[in-house]
Write a protein that holds these residues in place. Sequence first.
Motif, PDB file in Angstrom:
ATOM      1  N   VAL A   1      -5.549 -10.213   3.819  1.00 48.44           N
ATOM      2  CA  VAL A   1      -5.915  -9.175   3.024  1.00 48.44           C
ATOM      3  C   VAL A   1      -7.429  -8.875   3.486  1.00 48.44           C
ATOM      4  O   VAL A   1      -7.765  -7.473   3.452  1.00 48.44           O
ATOM      5  N   ILE A   2      -8.251  -9.990   3.581  1.00 48.08           N
ATOM      6  CA  ILE A   2      -9.651  -9.820   3.838  1.00 48.08           C
ATOM      7  C   ILE A   2      -9.733  -9.217   5.473  1.00 48.08           C
ATOM      8  O   ILE A   2     -10.475  -8.415   5.836  1.00 48.08           O
ATOM      9  N   ILE A   3      -8.754  -9.672   6.089  1.00 53.04           N
ATOM     10  CA  ILE A   3      -8.698  -9.125   7.695  1.00 53.04           C
ATOM     11  C   ILE A   3      -8.223  -7.585   7.525  1.00 53.04           C
ATOM     12  O   ILE A   3      -9.076  -6.926   8.337  1.00 53.04           O
ATOM     13  N   LEU A   4      -7.498  -7.393   6.712  1.00 53.23           N
ATOM     14  CA  LEU A   4      -6.908  -5.965   6.490  1.00 53.23           C
ATOM     15  C   LEU A   4      -8.283  -4.991   6.054  1.00 53.23           C
ATOM     16  O   LEU A   4      -8.384  -3.812   6.714  1.00 53.23           O
ATOM     17  N   ILE A   5      -8.981  -5.406   5.274  1.00 52.29           N
ATOM     18  CA  ILE A   5      -9.890  -4.684   4.627  1.00 52.29           C
ATOM     19  C   ILE A   5     -11.157  -4.627   5.518  1.00 52.29           C
ATOM     20  O   ILE A   5     -11.700  -3.245   6.013  1.00 52.29           O
ATOM     21  N   ASN A   6     -11.437  -5.511   6.688  1.00 49.60           N
ATOM     22  CA  ASN A   6     -12.271  -5.581   7.684  1.00 49.60           C
ATOM     23  C   ASN A   6     -11.807  -4.451   8.705  1.00 49.60           C
ATOM     24  O   ASN A   6     -12.614  -3.676   9.221  1.00 49.60           O
ATOM     25  N   ALA A   7     -10.328  -4.428   8.873  1.00 50.80           N
ATOM     26  CA  ALA A   7      -9.946  -3.428   9.921  1.00 50.80           C
ATOM     27  C   ALA A   7     -10.038  -2.076   9.352  1.00 50.80           C
ATOM     28  O   ALA A   7     -10.462  -1.248  10.165  1.00 50.80           O
TER      29      ALA A   7
END
Length: 270
Positions: free
Chosen positions: A73-79
């Motif tokens: 989820v954190i990676i998706l937000i950063n993307a």
Amino acid sequence: MGTGGRSGQRPGKGSADGVTATPGASASCQYRCIECNQEAKELYRDYNHGVLKITICESCQKPVDKYIEYDPVIILINAILCKAQAYRHVLFNTKINIHGKLCVFCLLCEAYLRWWQLQDSNQNTAPDDLIRYAKEWDFYRMFAIASLEQTAYLIGIFTFLWVERPMTAKKKPNFILLLKALLLSSYGKLLLIPAVIWEHDYTPLCLKLIKVFVLTSNFQAIRVTLNINRKLSFMAILSGLLLESTMVYFFQRMEWDVGSDCTIYKSQHF
């Protein structure tokens, strides 16, 4: 778009001394540092009892890929925030093979949006069987047109980058990886369906914002994949839009295309 943790790493084997290197690591450098874009042979080493040590980049002295320990989820937000580090993690340090399926699904979303706007603008009194046949044909037609316009957009980008590529470059640009990056970074088109379902007075504005988000993601994907400056990435996007607009104008001039009954979409075209 994002995938997190070690679950996204390429499968491989460990070393014989009891220390397991990054799965898939070999003598060739197949990973990238998410901070400085330098090549790396591994992302981490897995010692006994699950003790991990993240590899430090020899160039910038920072962790090669800090996202391997982050939640998806954190990676998706950063993307979504279009951070270059997140894009490098997804494009270089993970194994994702959904670009083809994602492209088809995005095209279906766009075709459905056009088809929905076309039906909304029609007032047809034909028999039911004829209406159902016409509606089905209209959807296939919208899908074909969306596919051709997407192809024109990609051709415009690749043509510009091919012409502008440095003649003295040591390595040729990896256009296959760039194609995958562009398809993955177009995931914002999935928001077209919620924009239609939650219809309200600001739907045209939402569609334009979705288009801007997709273009921004494509811009970042080009910059990260080819490691070029922002100016060239921006010019590549403009070239793609120019060829896509030419294709749209061509379809508008064709009587067999969407005709006057789909002008509502063309007037709101992204």
